[in-house]
Design an enzyme around this catalytic site. Structure first.
Site, short mmCIF file in Angstrom:
data_model
loop_
_atom_site.label_atom_id
_atom_site.label_comp_id
_atom_site.label_asym_id
_atom_site.label_seq_id
_atom_site.Cartn_x
_atom_site.Cartn_y
_atom_site.Cartn_z
N ARG A 104 0.84 -1.18 0.00
CA ARG A 104 0.00 0.00 0.00
C ARG A 104 0.89 1.24 0.00
O ARG A 104 1.90 1.29 0.72
CB ARG A 104 -0.89 0.04 1.25
CG ARG A 104 -2.10 -0.85 1.17
CD ARG A 104 -3.07 -0.36 0.09
NE ARG A 104 -4.24 -1.22 -0.07
CZ ARG A 104 -4.34 -2.24 -0.94
NH1 ARG A 104 -3.32 -2.55 -1.72
NH2 ARG A 104 -5.45 -2.93 -1.05
N GLU A 159 -4.50 7.38 -5.15
CA GLU A 159 -4.58 6.66 -6.43
C GLU A 159 -5.77 7.16 -7.24
O GLU A 159 -6.87 7.24 -6.69
CB GLU A 159 -4.68 5.15 -6.17
CG GLU A 159 -3.40 4.60 -5.58
CD GLU A 159 -3.39 3.08 -5.40
OE1 GLU A 159 -4.37 2.42 -5.77
OE2 GLU A 159 -2.39 2.56 -4.88
N HIS A 177 -1.27 0.09 -9.84
CA HIS A 177 -1.91 -0.86 -8.91
C HIS A 177 -2.36 -2.12 -9.67
O HIS A 177 -3.55 -2.45 -9.70
CB HIS A 177 -3.09 -0.20 -8.19
CG HIS A 177 -3.46 -0.90 -6.92
ND1 HIS A 177 -3.97 -0.22 -5.81
CD2 HIS A 177 -3.40 -2.20 -6.55
CE1 HIS A 177 -4.22 -1.09 -4.85
NE2 HIS A 177 -3.88 -2.31 -5.28
N1 LIG Z 1 -0.70 -4.36 -5.28
C1 LIG Z 1 -1.72 -5.18 -5.26
O1 LIG Z 1 -2.53 -5.24 -6.17
C2 LIG Z 1 -1.90 -6.07 -4.07
C3 LIG Z 1 -2.43 -7.36 -4.23
C4 LIG Z 1 -2.59 -8.17 -3.10
C5 LIG Z 1 -2.23 -7.68 -1.86
N2 LIG Z 1 -1.78 -6.41 -1.75
C6 LIG Z 1 -1.37 -5.88 -0.47
O2 LIG Z 1 -0.27 -6.63 -0.01
C7 LIG Z 1 -0.25 -6.63 1.42
C8 LIG Z 1 -0.09 -8.05 1.92
O3 LIG Z 1 -1.18 -8.85 1.52
P1 LIG Z 1 -1.27 -10.35 2.09
O4 LIG Z 1 -2.40 -10.99 1.38
O5 LIG Z 1 0.03 -10.98 2.10
O6 LIG Z 1 -1.73 -10.03 3.58
P2 LIG Z 1 -1.42 -10.92 4.85
O7 LIG Z 1 -2.36 -10.46 5.89
O8 LIG Z 1 -1.41 -12.36 4.50
O9 LIG Z 1 0.06 -10.52 5.26
C9 LIG Z 1 0.38 -9.31 5.85
C10 LIG Z 1 1.51 -9.56 6.81
O10 LIG Z 1 1.97 -8.30 7.30
C11 LIG Z 1 2.36 -8.50 8.63
N3 LIG Z 1 2.47 -7.25 9.35
C12 LIG Z 1 1.52 -6.57 10.02
N4 LIG Z 1 2.05 -5.49 10.59
C13 LIG Z 1 3.36 -5.48 10.28
C14 LIG Z 1 4.45 -4.63 10.60
N5 LIG Z 1 4.27 -3.56 11.35
N6 LIG Z 1 5.66 -4.94 10.12
C15 LIG Z 1 5.85 -6.03 9.35
N7 LIG Z 1 4.86 -6.89 9.04
C16 LIG Z 1 3.64 -6.61 9.49
C17 LIG Z 1 1.29 -9.41 9.17
O11 LIG Z 1 1.74 -10.07 10.33
C18 LIG Z 1 1.09 -10.37 8.03
O12 LIG Z 1 1.89 -11.51 8.16
C19 LIG Z 1 -1.53 -5.93 1.83
O13 LIG Z 1 -1.26 -4.56 2.05
C20 LIG Z 1 -2.42 -6.04 0.61
O14 LIG Z 1 -3.38 -5.05 0.59
C21 LIG Z 1 -1.58 -5.61 -2.84
O1 LIG Z 2 -5.53 -5.50 -1.69
C1 LIG Z 2 -5.65 -6.05 -2.76
O2 LIG Z 2 -6.27 -7.11 -2.90
C2 LIG Z 2 -4.97 -5.48 -3.93
O3 LIG Z 2 -4.45 -4.24 -3.66
C3 LIG Z 2 -5.79 -5.50 -5.18
O4 LIG Z 2 -6.64 -4.40 -5.26
P1 LIG Z 2 -7.62 -4.27 -6.50
O5 LIG Z 2 -8.73 -5.19 -6.25
O6 LIG Z 2 -8.07 -2.86 -6.51
O7 LIG Z 2 -6.83 -4.64 -7.72
#
Ligand SMILES: NC(=O)c1ccc[n+]([C@@H]2O[C@H](COP(=O)([O-])OP(=O)(O)OC[C@H]3O[C@@H](n4cnc5c(N)ncnc54)[C@H](O)[C@@H]3O)[C@@H](O)[C@H]2O)c1
Ligand SMILES: O=C(O)[C@H](O)COP(=O)(O)O
Length: 592
Positions: free
Chosen positions: A280, A309, A328
């Site tokens: 994020r 965004e 994104h």
């Molecule tokens: N760019 C995209 O399109 C996209 C897609 C999927 C996920 N994401 C983002 O990626 C991130 C991770 O997703 P995920 O499915 O792995 O989530 P998840 O909940 O499985 O993993 C997140 C991890 O972060 C850890 N965490 C929490 N606070 C923390 C801190 N202060 N320092 C270090 N680690 C910490 C948690 O313990 C957890 O293990 C989220 O922000 C999600 O929104 C982005």
């Molecule tokens: O948190 C998520 O799952 C990702 O950031 C994906 O976001 P989106 O659905 O807007 O692509």
């Protein structure tokens, strides 16, 4: 079947409790769907008209088709905040991706109709969870279907920055051939710090190991054995910052992680570090990153996500020559979007149907097998709450409630969150217009100053049943039925589950036994023959069916409490006649 006019978290005696299970892993091409239920969360009973689901952002077709089998689906994309607020009062569920802010105003504008928000993805930082909870709205997400896509995008950016792919591509397209300018750095043997070792972080780690990198991870909440299993060492924030050649961010945006990468953090990194962010935008202080890039502390950054965004045109980070950006796209693969759409559609339809969602964000999750066992006790607790509060004399505010669970099982072997929510529902709904469910029960209790404490009594005997009896006591109040006050000075009702049905087994200090169905009359009388007949006659003259009756007395010939279960509600006149029977000292009519 009991008819409930609104979407309602209700488990009544007559309500079917259905259980659902769902996939927990994303792309079916890669993972098989699990066969067994995982966890279950909320019960919503939906009867009547077809619900309406507003899909506010593009969702995969398979998800839309699934939604259409159950609901009216309104796909309205690019709504302004005002348009969303206007539409929402006509919707039972809302599905969004990361581009829609589901604010407090949205919940307020829904005026109680919105019961489920589905986030078609992982991050729920665009949904005001507190406001959802306060409005009794369940929030579900699709936490697994885009994990691989996000991890792959992280790796794509990692390799892209290491070899200047984006910059070199732009240069060639601009008619240049700058082979010396775009000499890259190798990944093999370099240290990658994965910040946030959750689903995406661990998949990135696994892939980076395959590229020959040394992988360390920082995550205060991740189990060390999970990291060890894939050859990753969990380290402190400090160690991650100071030893990494590449840093890849994978934590959620929370108050604790907001701007975690700020001037101070950048002052401790290895000079020339490269940073990848597919988590994020808000976890990086973008101004600080710009300073670190300009000073050469950070050699390169690859950003898929931004604080705002889309980022404004003049955003200097986006235009920075050492920054590679994507809009994104982490979750944007065909496979992930198909998976996310199905995952969220299943969760939303399930929640609307009255099934239980495995991916609730703002409600306690109760495992399927626990719920099955607890369901009659869930009904019992709500009814005990309803009875107890109706016994309170007008004018005395209900503040202190104690719920006692007596069981032969060990104290840690009972998850009482569901039961507590249902007592709260029973206590509050008869005396207010508030709708209480598993999502908002604790919040509503707190808001109304209701202090509900829980106590466990561990009994000897067989731990076969989860609970022997449940007692609900209200302290510091007067009762309109004095016999409901026990020796401890509190209104006390106690119940048990018999043959799968909730029964009232104690009122005050009187043992009784009545099945908790329909409504009941409690009568205290001097124990003498003929009273049951007299009461029965009055009720039969009114065509009111008695479904259960019991008499509990202190000693023969002394006082007794007669409990009568009724299928229909008697008229005021009939109740008056019961009160006029000479031996009847006090009585009360209670609705369940
Ligand atoms: N760019 C995209 O399109 C996209 C897609 C999927 C996920 N994401 C983002 O990626 C991130 C991770 O997703 P995920 O499915 O792995 O989530 P998840 O909940 O499985 O993993 C997140 C991890 O972060 C850890 N965490 C929490 N606070 C923390 C801190 N202060 N320092 C270090 N680690 C910490 C948690 O313990 C957890 O293990 C989220 O922000 C999600 O929104 C982005
Ligand atoms: O948190 C998520 O799952 C990702 O950031 C994906 O976001 P989106 O659905 O807007 O692509």
């Amino acid at each position: 079947m009991s008819v409930i006019s609104s979407w309602n978290l209700t488990i009544s005696l007559n309500t079917t409790i259905s259980l659902s299970w769902r996939s927990s892993l994303p792309s079916r091409a890669i993972f098989p769907r699990p066969k067994k239920p995982k966890t279950l969360v909320v019960l919503a009973t939906a009867l009547g008209a077809k619900p309406t689901v507003l899909v506010a952002e593009k969702l995969g077709d398979a998800g839309i088709q699934l939604l259409k089998t159950f609901a009216n689906v309104d796909c309205s994309y690019n709504l302004s905040p005002e348009e969303l607020c206007t539409k929402i009062s006509l919707c039972d569920a809302l599905i969004v991706r990361s581009g829609t802010k589901v604010t407090r105003e949205v919940f307020e504008s829904s005026m109680g109709r919105l019961k489920v928000v589905g986030r078609a993805g992982v991050g729920i930082d665009n949904v005001d969870i507190s406001a959802a909870t306060e409005h009794g709205c369940l929030v579900v997400n699709a936490p697994t279907a885009n994990t691989i896509a996000a991890a792959e995008h992280g790796i794509a950016l990692l390799t892209a920055v290491s070899r200047n792919i984006a910059q070199a591509d732009a240069s060639v397209k601009a008619g240049k051939w700058e082979r010396n300018k775009y000499v890259g750095v190798s990944l093999v043997g370099k240290t990658l710090a994965v910040m946030g070792f959750g689903k995406v972080g661990s998949e990135v780690a696994r892939r980076a190991k395959g590229l020959g990198m040394q992988v360390i991870a920082h995550d205060p909440y991740a189990p060390a054995d999970r990291a060890r299993a894939i050859g990753v060492e969990l380290v402190s924030f400090e160690e991650a910052l100071t030893t990494a050649d590449f840093i890849s961010l994978h934590m959620p945006l929370t108050p604790a992680t907001s701007k975690m990468f700020n001037d101070e953090a950048f002052s401790r990194v290895k000079k020339g570090v490269r940073i990848i962010n597919v988590a994020r935008g808000g976890v990086i202080d973008e101004e600080a990153l710009l300073r670190a890039l300009d000073s050469g502390i950070v050699a390169q950054a690859a950003l898929d996500v931004f604080t705002e965004e889309p980022p404004p045109q003049e955003n200097k980070l986006v235009r920075h020559e050492n920054v590679t950006v994507t809009p994104h796209l982490g979750a944007s693969t065909t496979e992930a979007q198909e998976g996310v759409a199905l995952e969220i559609a299943e969760a939303v339809v399930g929640a609307l149907k009255g099934e239980l969602a495995a991916t609730a964000v703002n409600a306690p999750m109760v495992p399927a097998e626990v719920l099955l066992e607890l369901s009659p006790y869930v009904a019992l607790t709500e009814k005990l709450g309803r009875l107890a509060v109706q016994l309170v004399a007008g004018g005395s505010g209900v503040k202190f409630v104690k719920v006692t669970y007596a069981s032969a099982r060990g104290p840690d072997d009972l998850d009482t969150r569901l039961l507590r929510a249902m007592v709260t529902k029973g206590l509050i709904e008869p005396i207010s217009s508030v709708f209480v469910n598993l999502v908002n029960a604790d919040f509503i209790a707190k808001q109304r100053g209701l202090r509900l404490t829980e106590e466990r009594i561990v009994l000897d005997g067989s731990p076969e049943k989860p609970l022997e009896f449940i007692q609900v006591r209200i302290a510091n109040v007067e009762s309109k039925f004095a016999s409901a006050i026990s020796n401890s000075g509190e209104i006390t009702v106690e119940g048990r589950v018999k043959d799968g049905k909730p029964h009232l087994t104690k009122v005050g200090s009187f043992g009784v036994d009545v099945s908790l169905e329909g409504s009941i009359v409690l009568c205290r009388q001097s124990d003498q023959p003929g009273i049951i007949g007299k009461v029965g006659n009055i009720l039969s003259e009114e065509n009111v069916n008695v479904n259960f009756m019991s008499v509990g007395r202190i000693a023969p010939g002394k006082q007794a409490v007669m409990t009568i279960g009724l299928d229909e509600e008697p008229s005021r006149d009939a109740l008056k006649k019961i009160g006029e029977i000479t031996a009847v000292e006090e009585f009360v009519f209670l609705k369940l």
